[in-house]
Design a protein around this motif. Structure first.
Motif, PDB file in Angstrom:
ATOM      1  N   ALA A 284       2.767  -9.348   6.025  1.00 39.83           N
ATOM      2  CA  ALA A 284       3.683 -10.298   6.643  1.00 39.83           C
ATOM      3  C   ALA A 284       5.103  -9.939   6.228  1.00 39.83           C
ATOM      4  CB  ALA A 284       3.329 -11.723   6.225  1.00 39.83           C
ATOM      5  N   TYR A 285       5.287  -9.714   4.911  1.00 37.61           N
ATOM      6  CA  TYR A 285       6.606  -9.350   4.382  1.00 37.61           C
ATOM      7  C   TYR A 285       6.466  -8.124   3.504  1.00 37.61           C
ATOM      8  CZ  TYR A 285      11.030  -9.825   1.728  1.00 37.61           C
ATOM      9  OH  TYR A 285      12.254  -9.610   1.152  1.00 37.61           O
ATOM     10  N   GLU A 286       7.222  -7.088   3.840  1.00 37.47           N
ATOM     11  CA  GLU A 286       7.255  -5.846   3.067  1.00 37.47           C
ATOM     12  C   GLU A 286       8.647  -5.668   2.475  1.00 37.47           C
ATOM     13  OE1 GLU A 286       7.246  -1.011   4.012  1.00 37.47           O
ATOM     14  OE2 GLU A 286       7.121  -2.489   5.622  1.00 37.47           O
ATOM     15  N   GLN A 287       8.726  -5.614   1.141  1.00 33.86           N
ATOM     16  CA  GLN A 287      10.001  -5.312   0.465  1.00 33.86           C
ATOM     17  C   GLN A 287       9.870  -3.924  -0.142  1.00 33.86           C
ATOM     18  OE1 GLN A 287      12.962  -7.345   0.308  1.00 33.86           O
ATOM     19  NE2 GLN A 287      13.718  -5.324  -0.275  1.00 33.86           N
ATOM     20  N   ARG A 288      10.751  -3.024   0.283  1.00 31.11           N
ATOM     21  CA  ARG A 288      10.634  -1.624  -0.109  1.00 31.11           C
ATOM     22  C   ARG A 288      11.970  -1.108  -0.623  1.00 31.11           C
ATOM     23  NH1 ARG A 288       9.687   3.119   4.199  1.00 31.11           N
ATOM     24  NH2 ARG A 288      11.846   3.489   3.616  1.00 31.11           N
ATOM     25  N   PHE A 332       3.835  -7.249   0.389  1.00 28.74           N
ATOM     26  CA  PHE A 332       3.639  -5.881  -0.073  1.00 28.74           C
ATOM     27  C   PHE A 332       4.944  -5.394  -0.681  1.00 28.74           C
ATOM     28  CE2 PHE A 332       2.959  -1.212   1.304  1.00 28.74           C
ATOM     29  CZ  PHE A 332       2.411  -0.895   0.066  1.00 28.74           C
ATOM     30  N   LEU A 333       4.922  -5.104  -1.990  1.00 26.44           N
ATOM     31  CA  LEU A 333       6.090  -4.619  -2.716  1.00 26.44           C
ATOM     32  C   LEU A 333       5.805  -3.197  -3.173  1.00 26.44           C
ATOM     33  CD1 LEU A 333       6.602  -7.785  -4.981  1.00 26.44           C
ATOM     34  CD2 LEU A 333       7.416  -7.410  -2.653  1.00 26.44           C
ATOM     35  N   TRP A 334       6.649  -2.236  -2.762  1.00 28.32           N
ATOM     36  CA  TRP A 334       6.370  -0.856  -3.131  1.00 28.32           C
ATOM     37  C   TRP A 334       7.639  -0.005  -3.071  1.00 28.32           C
ATOM     38  CZ3 TRP A 334       5.021   3.499   0.490  1.00 28.32           C
ATOM     39  CH2 TRP A 334       5.423   3.232   1.813  1.00 28.32           C
ATOM     40  N   ARG A 335       7.552   1.193  -3.643  1.00 28.71           N
ATOM     41  CA  ARG A 335       8.634   2.177  -3.683  1.00 28.71           C
ATOM     42  C   ARG A 335       9.902   1.592  -4.290  1.00 28.71           C
ATOM     43  NH1 ARG A 335       8.953   5.920   1.685  1.00 28.71           N
ATOM     44  NH2 ARG A 335      11.159   5.557   1.238  1.00 28.71           N
ATOM     45  N   ILE A 336       9.749   0.737  -5.282  1.00 33.23           N
ATOM     46  CA  ILE A 336      10.890   0.200  -6.024  1.00 33.23           C
ATOM     47  C   ILE A 336      10.770   0.699  -7.452  1.00 33.23           C
ATOM     48  CG2 ILE A 336      12.046  -1.886  -6.822  1.00 33.23           C
ATOM     49  CD1 ILE A 336      10.988  -3.299  -4.306  1.00 33.23           C
ATOM     50  N   ASP A 337      11.664   1.610  -7.850  1.00 33.28           N
ATOM     51  CA  ASP A 337      11.522   2.355  -9.097  1.00 33.28           C
ATOM     52  C   ASP A 337      12.120   1.665 -10.317  1.00 33.28           C
ATOM     53  OD1 ASP A 337      10.283   4.374  -7.626  1.00 33.28           O
ATOM     54  OD2 ASP A 337      12.195   5.370  -7.207  1.00 33.28           O
ATOM     55  N   GLY A 338      12.855   0.587 -10.118  1.00 34.67           N
ATOM     56  CA  GLY A 338      13.461  -0.085 -11.258  1.00 34.67           C
ATOM     57  C   GLY A 338      14.006  -1.432 -10.872  1.00 34.67           C
ATOM     58  N   PRO A 339      14.446  -2.201 -11.853  1.00 39.42           N
ATOM     59  CA  PRO A 339      14.973  -3.538 -11.577  1.00 39.42           C
ATOM     60  C   PRO A 339      16.342  -3.469 -10.901  1.00 39.42           C
ATOM     61  CG  PRO A 339      15.273  -3.000 -13.880  1.00 39.42           C
ATOM     62  CD  PRO A 339      14.478  -1.870 -13.291  1.00 39.42           C
ATOM     63  N   THR A 340      16.752  -4.592 -10.356  1.00 41.71           N
ATOM     64  CA  THR A 340      18.081  -4.743  -9.775  1.00 41.71           C
ATOM     65  C   THR A 340      18.857  -5.748 -10.617  1.00 41.71           C
ATOM     66  OG1 THR A 340      17.303  -4.290  -7.519  1.00 41.71           O
ATOM     67  CG2 THR A 340      19.372  -5.478  -7.730  1.00 41.71           C
ATOM     68  N   GLU A 341      20.028  -5.374 -11.065  1.00 41.49           N
ATOM     69  CA  GLU A 341      20.825  -6.285 -11.885  1.00 41.49           C
ATOM     70  C   GLU A 341      21.127  -7.560 -11.106  1.00 41.49           C
ATOM     71  OE1 GLU A 341      24.951  -6.290 -14.555  1.00 41.49           O
ATOM     72  OE2 GLU A 341      24.394  -4.536 -13.336  1.00 41.49           O
ATOM     73  N   ASN A 342      20.863  -8.707 -11.740  1.00 41.99           N
ATOM     74  CA  ASN A 342      21.110 -10.024 -11.148  1.00 41.99           C
ATOM     75  C   ASN A 342      20.241 -10.296  -9.918  1.00 41.99           C
ATOM     76  OD1 ASN A 342      23.190 -10.600 -13.056  1.00 41.99           O
ATOM     77  ND2 ASN A 342      24.639  -9.415 -11.811  1.00 41.99           N
ATOM     78  N   ALA A 355      -6.980 -12.454   3.775  1.00 40.50           N
ATOM     79  CA  ALA A 355      -6.501 -11.073   3.700  1.00 40.50           C
ATOM     80  C   ALA A 355      -7.728 -10.221   3.386  1.00 40.50           C
ATOM     81  CB  ALA A 355      -5.423 -10.915   2.648  1.00 40.50           C
ATOM     82  N   PRO A 356      -8.615 -10.007   4.363  1.00 38.35           N
ATOM     83  CA  PRO A 356      -9.927  -9.418   4.080  1.00 38.35           C
ATOM     84  C   PRO A 356      -9.903  -7.966   3.639  1.00 38.35           C
ATOM     85  CG  PRO A 356      -9.591  -9.673   6.447  1.00 38.35           C
ATOM     86  CD  PRO A 356      -8.460 -10.376   5.783  1.00 38.35           C
ATOM     87  N   TYR A 357      -8.787  -7.252   3.852  1.00 37.87           N
ATOM     88  CA  TYR A 357      -8.734  -5.838   3.497  1.00 37.87           C
ATOM     89  C   TYR A 357      -7.752  -5.547   2.369  1.00 37.87           C
ATOM     90  CZ  TYR A 357     -10.702  -6.088   8.168  1.00 37.87           C
ATOM     91  OH  TYR A 357     -11.447  -6.452   9.264  1.00 37.87           O
ATOM     92  N   GLY A 358      -6.984  -6.550   1.967  1.00 34.13           N
ATOM     93  CA  GLY A 358      -5.977  -6.335   0.940  1.00 34.13           C
ATOM     94  C   GLY A 358      -5.857  -7.530   0.020  1.00 34.13           C
ATOM     95  N   ALA A 359      -4.634  -7.962  -0.231  1.00 29.03           N
ATOM     96  CA  ALA A 359      -4.395  -9.052  -1.172  1.00 29.03           C
ATOM     97  C   ALA A 359      -3.296  -9.957  -0.634  1.00 29.03           C
ATOM     98  CB  ALA A 359      -3.971  -8.488  -2.528  1.00 29.03           C
ATOM     99  N   ALA A 360      -3.197 -11.154  -1.219  1.00 30.97           N
ATOM    100  CA  ALA A 360      -2.085 -12.028  -0.859  1.00 30.97           C
ATOM    101  C   ALA A 360      -0.772 -11.370  -1.259  1.00 30.97           C
ATOM    102  CB  ALA A 360      -2.244 -13.389  -1.522  1.00 30.97           C
ATOM    103  N   ILE A 361      -0.688 -10.923  -2.514  1.00 36.44           N
ATOM    104  CA  ILE A 361       0.482 -10.192  -2.990  1.00 36.44           C
ATOM    105  C   ILE A 361      -0.006  -8.884  -3.602  1.00 36.44           C
ATOM    106  CG2 ILE A 361       2.492 -10.210  -4.501  1.00 36.44           C
ATOM    107  CD1 ILE A 361       2.376 -13.253  -4.489  1.00 36.44           C
ATOM    108  N   TYR A 362       0.496  -7.775  -3.096  1.00 32.89           N
ATOM    109  CA  TYR A 362       0.111  -6.463  -3.602  1.00 32.89           C
ATOM    110  C   TYR A 362       1.374  -5.757  -4.047  1.00 32.89           C
ATOM    111  CZ  TYR A 362      -2.851  -2.312  -4.033  1.00 32.89           C
ATOM    112  OH  TYR A 362      -3.579  -1.243  -4.524  1.00 32.89           O
ATOM    113  N   SER A 363       1.541  -5.638  -5.347  1.00 32.47           N
ATOM    114  CA  SER A 363       2.752  -5.057  -5.904  1.00 32.47           C
ATOM    115  C   SER A 363       2.428  -3.767  -6.653  1.00 32.47           C
ATOM    116  CB  SER A 363       3.418  -6.045  -6.866  1.00 32.47           C
ATOM    117  OG  SER A 363       4.521  -5.445  -7.508  1.00 32.47           O
TER     118      SER A 363
END
Length: 420
Positions: A284-288, A332-342, A355-363
């Protein structure tokens, strides 16, 4: 600031279009200025992209609807519902060729405006009604006389289905992302790549819109990966709200912020709220690529992740850049190599259903970045699932164990009905 009324069937090319009583036939020859509003008659179907323009800060260009009935719809497909659109292939029982003309690779077939077809990578694999194959996988432009598109059906497909749309990739998107744009009460459907996408997304509002059967374009024939998102902010997103929209049967992600490696900027004031996501193939939401400085995914309902045409005819887990890890998540959270300040990234007050094939939140992002996510006050009601969540490098199926180990969702509810 002018308001224009567009009726693509009953309008006149000579009308001023400044009243619903005298609508114009099209908006494409108008000199639209910042602050203007363009309204399309409800019930209309426009084959092609919106062709929207940008406004200025404080004076957005608004695209919406007037009249009664369903949202006016913009479509990236061609109608192949007539018997003459199909011819039997000699020597291949139950295989039909689509006569088109089809000027790009085919990305999907939508039958009866309700369900997509199953892409087959080899012609010889056509074996069930709705299976289809294209000789031009991965090609954006093809010569019709050199293009072969086949569909398996026990009779002429136009007899088997009351309506057939062939989804192409003529338009990379049906509406172009940019600055100072409002989209409301519109439908974007049957497009081979994206619904609303592009760079420099700033001062954007999308409300009460519907995105359906978006994506399916072949990204890599060799890896057998396809793609396409409902709303995609590329590289930058600032002061943007997506609310009260429906995302249905999207090949990859309903909404996403992503970009080029090293060029993707943290989002500022990016809000996804009170939307319905059903059958999004990736998420539903992908943060990359980078965590946002300020983003909220709140009050949304997410159901049937990974279902729909994105997994038809495939061997699970679905082909992806992270294969063989599962695919088909709500978040789905992926390809994030480090934190973001603030960073401020809130995933709150959402309802996560099957979500029969994955997860509610997959990080699978950097753990310091995971620690910056604010996940709480959600409701989990997943009757079918592979996982509950993945966080901090660990898969969780027990909700209490997940909360203890991560500190996330401390005030959330989980109705564990998966075993019932």
């Amino acid at each position: 600031m002018a308001a224009y009324y567009i009726d693509p069937v009953g309008g006149s090319a000579n009308a001023a279009g400044t009243s619903a009583a005298q609508p114009r036939l099209t908006h494409r020859d108008l000199n639209i200025q910042p602050g203007d509003t363009v309204l399309f008659k409800r019930g209309s179907l426009i084959r092609g992209a919106l062709g929207n323009v940008q406004g200025t800060e404080g004076n957005p260009v608004t695209y919406g609807a007037y009249g009664e009935g369903e949202n006016p719809a913009f479509s990236g497909s061609v109608d192949v519902s007539r018997e003459e659109n199909w011819e039997a292939v000699p020597g291949s029982p139950n295989v039909w060729r689509c006569l088109g003309p089809l000027t790009t690779q085919v990305c999907n077939f939508v039958f009866n405006n309700a369900f997509g077809g199953a892409l087959k990578w080899e012609r010889e694999a056509l074996s069930a009604r709705g299976d289809w194959w294209d000789s031009a996988f991965g090609q954006y432009e093809v010569r019709p006389e050199e293009h072969t598109v086949l569909l398996y059906c026990e009779e002429n497909p136009a007899k088997a289905f009351r309506h057939i749309e062939c989804v192409l990739v003529v338009h990379r998107n049906l509406a172009v992302m940019g600055h100072d744009i409002v989209l409301e009460n519109l439908t974007f459907k049957n497009n081979g790549v994206h619904g609303f996408s592009g760079t420099n997304g700033k001062n954007v509002i999308v409300r009460n819109c519907r995105f359906e059967f978006i994506g399916g374009c072949v990204w890599s024939k060799e890896l057998r990966i396809r793609f396409g998102n409902g709303v995609e902010f590329w590289n930058s997103a600032e002061n943007a709200v997506i609310e009260h929209c429906v995302f249905y049967d999207i090949f990859d992600s309903g909404v996403t912020h992503q970009g080029e490696h090293g060029k993707c900027l943290p989002a500022k004031n990016l809000v996804f709220r009170n939307n319905l996501f059903v059958r999004c193939g990736m998420a539903a939401y992908e943060q990359r690529d980078v965590l946002p400085l300020d983003a909220q995914f709140v009050g949304n309902v997410c159901a049937d992740a990974g279902r729909g045409f994105s997994h038809y005819g495939t061997e699970l887990p679905r082909s992806s850049e992270i294969w063989p890890q599962p695919m088909g998540h709500h978040i789905f959270l992926w390809r994030i190599d480090g934190p973001t300040e603030n960073a401020r990234f809130a995933l709150r007050e959402n309802v996560f259903m099957d979500a029969p094939y994955g997860a509610a939140i997959y990080s699978i992002i950097d753990r310091a970045a995971e620690a910056q996510t604010d996940v709480d006050s959600n409701t989990y009601c997943m009757r079918e699932r592979t996982l509950l969540n993945r966080y901090f490098g660990e898969d969780f199926n027990d909700f209490a164990a997940y909360v203890r180990a991560t500190g996330k969702d401390a005030h959330s509810l989980c109705a564990d009905v998966s075993a019932q």
